[in-house]
Motif scaffolding. Structure first.
Motif, mmCIF file in Angstrom:
data_model
loop_
_atom_site.group_PDB
_atom_site.id
_atom_site.type_symbol
_atom_site.label_atom_id
_atom_site.label_comp_id
_atom_site.label_asym_id
_atom_site.label_seq_id
_atom_site.Cartn_x
_atom_site.Cartn_y
_atom_site.Cartn_z
ATOM 1 N N THR B 51 0.847 -1.203 0.000
ATOM 2 C CA THR B 51 0.000 0.000 0.000
ATOM 3 C C THR B 51 0.876 1.245 0.000
ATOM 4 O OG1 THR B 51 -1.433 -1.283 1.452
ATOM 5 C CG2 THR B 51 -2.019 1.008 1.126
ATOM 6 N N ILE B 52 1.958 1.195 0.803
ATOM 7 C CA ILE B 52 2.858 2.354 0.882
ATOM 8 C C ILE B 52 3.514 2.604 -0.485
ATOM 9 C CG2 ILE B 52 5.012 3.191 1.932
ATOM 10 C CD1 ILE B 52 4.105 1.774 4.517
ATOM 11 N N VAL B 53 3.911 1.519 -1.153
ATOM 12 C CA VAL B 53 4.533 1.665 -2.478
ATOM 13 C C VAL B 53 3.533 2.295 -3.458
ATOM 14 C CG1 VAL B 53 5.443 0.376 -4.472
ATOM 15 C CG2 VAL B 53 6.240 -0.171 -2.171
ATOM 16 N N SER B 54 2.261 1.942 -3.337
ATOM 17 C CA SER B 54 1.271 2.537 -4.251
ATOM 18 C C SER B 54 1.109 4.035 -3.969
ATOM 19 C CB SER B 54 -0.072 1.813 -4.154
ATOM 20 O OG SER B 54 -0.778 2.226 -3.018
ATOM 21 N N VAL B 55 1.235 4.430 -2.677
ATOM 22 C CA VAL B 55 1.151 5.864 -2.360
ATOM 23 C C VAL B 55 2.399 6.583 -2.904
ATOM 24 C CG1 VAL B 55 0.877 7.584 -0.522
ATOM 25 C CG2 VAL B 55 -0.194 5.361 -0.279
ATOM 26 N N ILE B 56 3.562 5.911 -2.820
ATOM 27 C CA ILE B 56 4.800 6.514 -3.356
ATOM 28 C C ILE B 56 4.643 6.735 -4.865
ATOM 29 C CG2 ILE B 56 7.261 6.114 -3.841
ATOM 30 C CD1 ILE B 56 7.447 4.577 -1.211
ATOM 31 N N SER B 57 4.123 5.735 -5.569
ATOM 32 C CA SER B 57 4.018 5.887 -7.025
ATOM 33 C C SER B 57 3.007 6.976 -7.385
ATOM 34 C CB SER B 57 3.691 4.561 -7.705
ATOM 35 O OG SER B 57 2.525 4.036 -7.157
ATOM 36 N N ALA B 58 1.941 7.082 -6.585
ATOM 37 C CA ALA B 58 0.972 8.171 -6.836
ATOM 38 C C ALA B 58 1.642 9.530 -6.629
ATOM 39 C CB ALA B 58 -0.227 8.031 -5.904
ATOM 40 N N GLN B 59 2.483 9.618 -5.606
ATOM 41 C CA GLN B 59 3.186 10.870 -5.317
ATOM 42 C C GLN B 59 4.126 11.228 -6.464
ATOM 43 O OE1 GLN B 59 2.452 12.732 -2.569
ATOM 44 N NE2 GLN B 59 3.665 14.292 -3.607
ATOM 45 N N ILE B 60 4.832 10.206 -6.990
ATOM 46 C CA ILE B 60 5.754 10.454 -8.116
ATOM 47 C C ILE B 60 4.959 10.914 -9.342
ATOM 48 C CG2 ILE B 60 7.372 9.340 -9.726
ATOM 49 C CD1 ILE B 60 8.269 7.578 -7.358
ATOM 50 N N TYR B 61 3.793 10.329 -9.534
ATOM 51 C CA TYR B 61 2.955 10.714 -10.681
ATOM 52 C C TYR B 61 2.533 12.186 -10.562
ATOM 53 C CZ TYR B 61 -1.113 11.001 -13.723
ATOM 54 O OH TYR B 61 -2.011 11.406 -14.675
ATOM 55 N N PHE B 62 2.036 12.573 -9.373
ATOM 56 C CA PHE B 62 1.550 13.955 -9.200
ATOM 57 C C PHE B 62 2.694 14.964 -9.180
ATOM 58 C CE2 PHE B 62 -2.122 11.705 -7.081
ATOM 59 C CZ PHE B 62 -3.016 11.957 -8.105
ATOM 60 N N THR B 63 3.762 14.633 -8.472
ATOM 61 C CA THR B 63 4.853 15.604 -8.314
ATOM 62 C C THR B 63 5.794 15.596 -9.513
ATOM 63 O OG1 THR B 63 4.758 15.275 -5.930
ATOM 64 C CG2 THR B 63 6.731 16.317 -6.777
ATOM 65 N N GLY B 64 6.101 14.420 -10.022
ATOM 66 C CA GLY B 64 7.080 14.321 -11.092
ATOM 67 C C GLY B 64 6.457 14.403 -12.471
ATOM 68 N N TRP B 65 5.631 13.428 -12.801
ATOM 69 C CA TRP B 65 5.083 13.309 -14.157
ATOM 70 C C TRP B 65 4.253 14.520 -14.562
ATOM 71 C CZ3 TRP B 65 6.034 10.678 -18.364
ATOM 72 C CH2 TRP B 65 5.077 10.590 -19.361
ATOM 73 N N GLN B 66 3.340 14.931 -13.660
ATOM 74 C CA GLN B 66 2.438 16.032 -14.026
ATOM 75 C C GLN B 66 3.145 17.389 -14.090
ATOM 76 O OE1 GLN B 66 -1.070 15.907 -11.511
ATOM 77 N NE2 GLN B 66 -2.060 14.501 -12.923
ATOM 78 N N ALA B 67 4.348 17.473 -13.524
ATOM 79 C CA ALA B 67 5.063 18.761 -13.541
ATOM 80 C C ALA B 67 5.933 18.895 -14.783
ATOM 81 C CB ALA B 67 5.920 18.894 -12.284
ATOM 82 N N MET B 68 6.018 17.839 -15.589
ATOM 83 C CA MET B 68 6.957 17.869 -16.716
ATOM 84 C C MET B 68 6.678 18.970 -17.748
ATOM 85 S SD MET B 68 8.012 13.908 -17.076
ATOM 86 C CE MET B 68 9.269 14.034 -18.315
ATOM 87 N N PRO B 69 5.415 19.214 -18.129
ATOM 88 C CA PRO B 69 5.200 20.304 -19.096
ATOM 89 C C PRO B 69 5.702 21.659 -18.583
ATOM 90 C CG PRO B 69 3.217 18.980 -18.860
ATOM 91 C CD PRO B 69 4.171 18.515 -17.813
ATOM 92 N N LEU B 70 5.414 21.949 -17.322
ATOM 93 C CA LEU B 70 5.845 23.222 -16.744
ATOM 94 C C LEU B 70 7.368 23.301 -16.663
ATOM 95 C CD1 LEU B 70 4.665 25.799 -15.587
ATOM 96 C CD2 LEU B 70 4.515 24.700 -13.369
ATOM 97 N N ILE B 71 7.974 22.185 -16.258
ATOM 98 C CA ILE B 71 9.438 22.133 -16.173
ATOM 99 C C ILE B 71 10.045 22.337 -17.565
ATOM 100 C CG2 ILE B 71 11.350 20.466 -15.889
ATOM 101 C CD1 ILE B 71 10.682 21.531 -13.228
ATOM 102 N N SER B 72 9.392 21.754 -18.582
ATOM 103 C CA SER B 72 9.902 21.890 -19.955
ATOM 104 C C SER B 72 9.975 23.365 -20.357
ATOM 105 C CB SER B 72 8.993 21.163 -20.949
ATOM 106 O OG SER B 72 8.814 19.851 -20.560
ATOM 107 N N ILE B 73 8.890 24.091 -20.070
ATOM 108 C CA ILE B 73 8.848 25.511 -20.456
ATOM 109 C C ILE B 73 9.924 26.290 -19.697
ATOM 110 C CG2 ILE B 73 7.427 27.610 -20.380
ATOM 111 C CD1 ILE B 73 4.977 25.669 -20.672
ATOM 112 N N LEU B 74 9.985 26.049 -18.391
ATOM 113 C CA LEU B 74 10.955 26.766 -17.546
ATOM 114 C C LEU B 74 12.388 26.441 -17.972
ATOM 115 C CD1 LEU B 74 10.928 28.573 -14.948
ATOM 116 C CD2 LEU B 74 11.348 26.493 -13.658
#
Lengths: 228, 280
Positions: B51-74
């Motif tokens: 369960t903890i690993v699933s929360v970690i992967s969700a965190q990586i998705y929200f913090t890492g994956w979803q931030a990629m477009p913004l990071i690309s522009i910056l």
């Protein structure tokens, strides 16, 4: 996998508690909680009914004295040491308590999956059965904010009951519940108590329906800093 | 008159000392929470590791994956600016071959860790602080405790680990986009051969650059997500406390991350100077 620890005694020993040290809700209380009876916790409004439930499930800790489970002081236990007892507790909150970022089904499944209380297929079957009984099947994949207060309350009750605890703590369990669901809940609690799987039942409720249905078999009153 | 000045001075020293002590106390509390979170997850035989690993992967998705477009522009914007300015200034002074070294110093060592951290604070730090704060107000933390789930292993640990992994990956992505994308953008304004550019970069990257990059991003991620979880958990009962703790989380994260990055850079350069015999 953690094994559940059976609970056969709940007792306060010279136990005092108050959020404010100058205003104690309970003072030097010696009390042994009654077994195999549906106990209504009674007191004037704001006198500490919900707090007593919190003390009984270890969410609040005594200021002095002891809360003893099977003669062992809860104050002395670490979180990990208390877990085997917690797996035998079921607590339904009066308000809130469901994880908002999980669906109703995930909320109910979480403690059983986390602690591996049953095989995954058994958990699925149990949840299906309970959701069917309490009419939550159609909204099982919705998050708590997307359903009515009554359905949230039902999900909270199912989560407290589904793992077959020995101690059940219900805080205003019937608020927003339809008549048939109240019936379903009370009969389930009585059935389990009669079977002997449910040893302690504490309910805080001002619902007339429970009173009229003779659900309560004993009363625990918080009065003058003591329990009667 | 003299007594008043002395008293004022002592009062100033006293209040300064109190605020330093407060900061030390705050840091110790945050560090204690990190220790307890790791202990709860690893030492206390946490049951729901899946369960903890699933929360970690969700965190990586929200913090890492979803931030990629913004990071690309910056990254594209800052990379283009730095490459444009440095190639122009270097060619002006005849130091064209230094471009790789300059870009590694500015982008890999300094800009990528700092800008990514600031973006993560603005995007995910606020989200984590307000989410945890709301969980506290909504009694979800109490519910976890009643279920025998330690909030430190279920809430704090996954966000901390997910945050560190996300920041490392985002920072690496930032560096890549800033160096490569920036070059492509400036291709229209400067006549810099790609082979020369990549060779110059490859020659400039040293072991200490990778060390600094990993150090700043790992600890940056840890600082941001620990502070945000800690502030969120400070909510007592009411949802009206959530915006207050979120603001405090952002302010503290920015201060701690920038001071940490500055401290690491200072330590690194002083160390280099002392090795070269330029100091003491």
């Amino acid at each position: 996998m953690i094994q559940r620890a059976s609970i056969h005694e709940l007792r306060f020993s010279a136990m005092s508690f108050g959020f404010d040290p100058s205003q104690r809700i309970l003072s030097e209380v010696d009390f042994s909680f009654p077994q195999n009876q549906v106990a209504k916790i009674d007191s004037p409004a704001g006198a500490g009914k919900s707090t007593l439930l919190k003390l009984l499930c270890g969410l609040c800790h005594p200021c002095s004295g002891d809360f003893l489970i099977n003669g062992q002081s809860v104050n002395q236990m670490s979180f990990a040491e208390f877990v085997p007892y917690r797996l035998n507790l079921g607590y339904a909150f009066d308000l809130g308590g469901l994880l908002n970022n999980r669906t109703l089904r995930e909320n109910v499944e979480l403690p059983m999956l986390y602690h591996g209380l049953y095989p995954t297929q058994d958990i699925q079957a149990r949840v299906d059965l309970w959701f069917e009984r309490f009419g939550l099947t159609s909204v099982q994949h919705e998050r708590p904010s997307a359903v009515s207060g009554g359905r949230r309350k039902v999900a909270c009750l199912i989560r407290a009951l589904i793992h077959e605890p020995e101690v059940l703590l219900l805080d205003e369990p019937t608020v927003g519940l339809a008549e048939n669901l109240v019936e379903e809940l009370t009969s389930e609690v009585r059935r389990r108590r009669d079977q002997g799987s449910l040893k302690y039942i504490f309910v805080v409720s001002s619902d007339e329906r429970l009173q009229q249905g003779n659900f309560f078999e004993t009363r625990i009153c918080i009065q003058g800093g003591g329990l009667k | 008159m003299a007594t008043r000045v002395v008293n004022g001075f002592w009062h100033y020293i006293e209040s300064w000392g109190a605020s330093v002590l407060n900061q030390i106390f705050y840091t110790l509390q945050v560090l204690a929470m990190v220790y307890l979170a790791f202990r709860a997850t690893i030492v206390d035989r946490a049951q729901g590791f899946r369960t903890i690993v699933s929360v970690i992967s969700a965190q990586i998705y929200f913090t890492g994956w979803q931030a990629m477009p913004l990071i690309s522009i910056l990254a594209l914007a800052s990379g283009s600016l730095v490459i444009m300015q440095s190639s122009f200034q270097l060619s002006f002074f005849g130091g064209h071959e230094m471009i790789g070294q300059l870009l590694v110093i500015v982008i890999v060592r300094e800009l990528a860790p700092l800008l990514t951290a600031l973006l993560v604070i603005a995007r995910s730090g606020t989200a984590v602080a307000s989410e945890v704060g709301n969980m506290k107000a909504n009694r979800e933390i109490e519910a976890l405790e009643v279920m025998g789930i330690n909030p430190l292993s279920y809430i704090v640990f996954p966000r901390l680990v997910g945050g560190i992994v996300s920041l490392l990956c985002l920072s690496f992505y930032f560096t890549l986009i800033a160096l490569m994308g920036g070059f492509l953008v400036t291709k229209f304004t400067h006549d810099l051969p790609f082979s020369f550019y990549t060779e110059s970069l490859a020659a400039a990257v040293a072991q200490e650059d990778i060390f600094l990059f990993l150090l700043k991003n790992t600890f940056g991620g840890a600082i941001i997500f620990t502070i945000c979880c800690y502030q969120g958990l400070l909510v007592k009962q009411s949802p009206h406390e959530v915006p207050q703790v979120t603001t405090k989380a952002v302010v503290n994260s920015i201060i701690y991350v920038t001071v940490f990055n500055l401290g690491v850079s200072l330590w690194f350069y002083l160390n280099q100077l002392s090795r070269m015999g330029g100091l003491w």
